[in-house]
Structures are given as structure tokens and as C-alpha cells.
Design a protein around this motif. Sequence first.
Motif, short mmCIF file in Angstrom:
data_model
loop_
_atom_site.label_atom_id
_atom_site.label_comp_id
_atom_site.label_asym_id
_atom_site.label_seq_id
_atom_site.Cartn_x
_atom_site.Cartn_y
_atom_site.Cartn_z
N ALA A 1 37.54 62.90 41.16
CA ALA A 1 38.49 63.08 40.11
C ALA A 1 38.09 64.58 39.27
CB ALA A 1 37.91 62.00 39.01
N ASP A 2 39.19 65.01 38.78
CA ASP A 2 38.85 66.36 38.17
C ASP A 2 37.88 66.12 37.45
OD1 ASP A 2 40.92 67.55 39.61
OD2 ASP A 2 42.22 67.07 38.21
N SER A 3 37.81 64.99 36.34
CA SER A 3 36.78 64.90 35.35
C SER A 3 36.78 63.48 35.09
CB SER A 3 36.94 65.82 34.19
OG SER A 3 38.10 65.08 33.56
N ILE A 4 35.69 63.01 34.49
CA ILE A 4 35.94 61.73 33.97
C ILE A 4 36.78 61.47 32.59
CG2 ILE A 4 33.22 61.09 34.54
CD1 ILE A 4 32.47 61.33 31.76
N GLN A 5 37.19 62.43 32.15
CA GLN A 5 38.20 62.38 30.98
C GLN A 5 39.46 62.37 31.43
OE1 GLN A 5 35.67 64.79 30.77
NE2 GLN A 5 34.36 63.69 29.37
N CYS A 6 40.03 62.83 32.75
CA CYS A 6 41.25 62.91 33.35
C CYS A 6 40.82 62.29 34.93
CB CYS A 6 41.65 64.44 33.36
SG CYS A 6 43.30 64.47 34.13
N LEU A 7 41.22 61.17 34.98
CA LEU A 7 41.10 60.47 36.30
C LEU A 7 42.30 60.84 37.36
CD1 LEU A 7 39.80 57.08 35.44
CD2 LEU A 7 38.63 58.97 36.20
N CYS A 8 42.39 61.89 37.80
CA CYS A 8 43.46 62.54 38.53
C CYS A 8 42.96 62.85 39.87
CB CYS A 8 44.10 63.74 37.65
SG CYS A 8 44.92 63.33 36.33
N CYS A 9 43.72 63.17 40.92
CA CYS A 9 43.39 63.43 42.05
C CYS A 9 43.38 64.94 41.96
CB CYS A 9 44.53 63.10 42.99
SG CYS A 9 44.24 63.78 44.67
N SER A 10 42.03 65.24 42.59
CA SER A 10 41.60 66.82 42.58
C SER A 10 42.80 67.64 43.63
CB SER A 10 40.25 67.02 42.95
OG SER A 10 39.93 66.42 44.27
N VAL A 11 43.35 67.05 44.37
CA VAL A 11 44.33 67.57 45.27
C VAL A 11 45.71 67.85 44.83
CG1 VAL A 11 45.46 67.68 47.68
CG2 VAL A 11 42.87 66.80 47.32
N CYS A 12 46.19 66.61 44.46
CA CYS A 12 47.80 66.63 44.06
C CYS A 12 47.90 66.67 42.45
CB CYS A 12 48.45 65.83 44.86
SG CYS A 12 48.23 63.95 44.33
N GLY A 13 46.92 66.19 41.66
CA GLY A 13 46.97 66.06 40.17
C GLY A 13 47.31 64.83 39.63
N THR A 14 47.72 63.87 40.76
CA THR A 14 48.31 62.60 40.43
C THR A 14 47.30 61.72 39.69
OG1 THR A 14 49.96 62.54 42.32
CG2 THR A 14 49.57 60.56 41.35
N LEU A 15 47.75 61.00 38.50
CA LEU A 15 46.92 60.23 37.81
C LEU A 15 46.58 58.89 38.82
CD1 LEU A 15 45.53 59.20 35.07
CD2 LEU A 15 47.94 58.07 34.56
N SER A 16 45.16 58.73 38.74
CA SER A 16 44.72 57.79 39.64
C SER A 16 43.86 56.73 39.26
CB SER A 16 43.92 58.37 40.78
OG SER A 16 44.73 59.40 41.54
N PRO A 17 44.62 55.34 38.76
CA PRO A 17 43.59 54.63 37.87
C PRO A 17 42.80 53.56 38.78
CG PRO A 17 46.12 53.84 38.63
CD PRO A 17 46.13 55.22 39.18
N GLU A 18 42.52 53.78 40.28
CA GLU A 18 41.76 52.88 40.91
C GLU A 18 40.60 53.92 41.29
OE1 GLU A 18 41.39 51.03 45.17
OE2 GLU A 18 43.24 51.57 44.43
N ILE A 19 39.31 53.64 40.51
CA ILE A 19 38.15 54.14 40.43
C ILE A 19 37.43 53.66 41.78
CG2 ILE A 19 36.18 54.71 39.38
CD1 ILE A 19 37.55 54.63 36.95
N THR A 20 36.89 54.27 42.57
CA THR A 20 36.31 53.64 43.84
C THR A 20 34.76 54.13 43.74
OG1 THR A 20 36.88 55.72 45.06
CG2 THR A 20 38.36 53.92 45.20
N GLN A 21 34.29 55.12 43.06
CA GLN A 21 33.00 55.47 42.97
C GLN A 21 32.77 56.00 41.65
OE1 GLN A 21 31.03 57.56 46.36
NE2 GLN A 21 30.68 59.17 44.63
N GLY A 22 31.49 55.76 41.12
CA GLY A 22 31.32 56.38 39.72
C GLY A 22 31.14 55.53 38.67
N CYS A 23 31.25 53.96 38.96
CA CYS A 23 30.66 53.04 37.76
C CYS A 23 29.39 52.26 38.22
CB CYS A 23 31.73 52.19 37.81
SG CYS A 23 33.32 52.85 37.37
N GLU A 24 28.88 52.85 39.36
CA GLU A 24 27.63 51.85 39.59
C GLU A 24 26.37 52.17 38.86
OE1 GLU A 24 29.00 54.91 41.10
OE2 GLU A 24 29.18 54.11 43.06
#
Length: 119
Positions: A82-105
Motif C-alpha cells: 500500500a502507498d501508506s496506511i492512510q491510503c490503501l491504494c495499489c503502489s503500481v496503478c493507484g487503485t483503491l484496494s480495500p482487501e488488506i492481505t498483510q499488515g494487521c497481524e
Amino acid sequence: MHELSIAMSIIDIACEESRTRGDARVIAVHLKIGRMSGVVSEALLSAFELAREDTLLAAAELKIEDMPVRVHCPQCGCEQLADSIQCLCCSVCGTLSPEITQGCELEVVAMELEPMEVV
């Protein structure tokens, strides 16, 4: 400071594992902590040092692996940081990505144990 209760739970887990292994000495506990877990690593380390006194983990070390936030991008179809934890967007295309796969553990992933010496 919820880190103290987390530290106490980690100690309970490690003590239980030590007992199941014949009272093995716990040298280190390894954790993975995601940036979105709500846990402050420095506060957890301090709480662990306080909570471990007079336990089987009195000399044990807490080793923390910081886990970055990854999201599954619906546009690219792949997993990206993700670009940042404030903006969960794809770092490649910038699309908002609501599915978090890592970072909450917040998980104990390993322990270093040493058998107790028999005298």
C-alpha cells in the motif's frame, strides 16, 4: 496501555510452551506485528521487559518483525504494498484496494528454547 496485557499474554504462551517441552528455558520469542495492528512495538518491548521479571522468561528477548501493509489490487489483480496506511491504494496503478492481505497481524511465529540442564 494495552501493550502490557499483550506482553503478559505472550509470556503466558511462552511459559505454557516451555512447560510442554520439559521446562525448557525460553531464549527468545519472535513476533510479527503489522503496521495496522494498533500495537506500538517500542511500547510492547518496554512492557515485555517489565512483565517478564520473576517469570521463566526473565532473560528472554522479544524479537519483532515489522510487517508492511499489502493489499490485493482489484485492477492489477495482484498483491502490492500500500502507498501508506492512510491510503490503501495499489503502489503500481493507484487503485483503491480495500482487501488488506498483510499488515494487521499480531502473532507469535517462533520461540527459541534451550533444554534445562539436569544436575
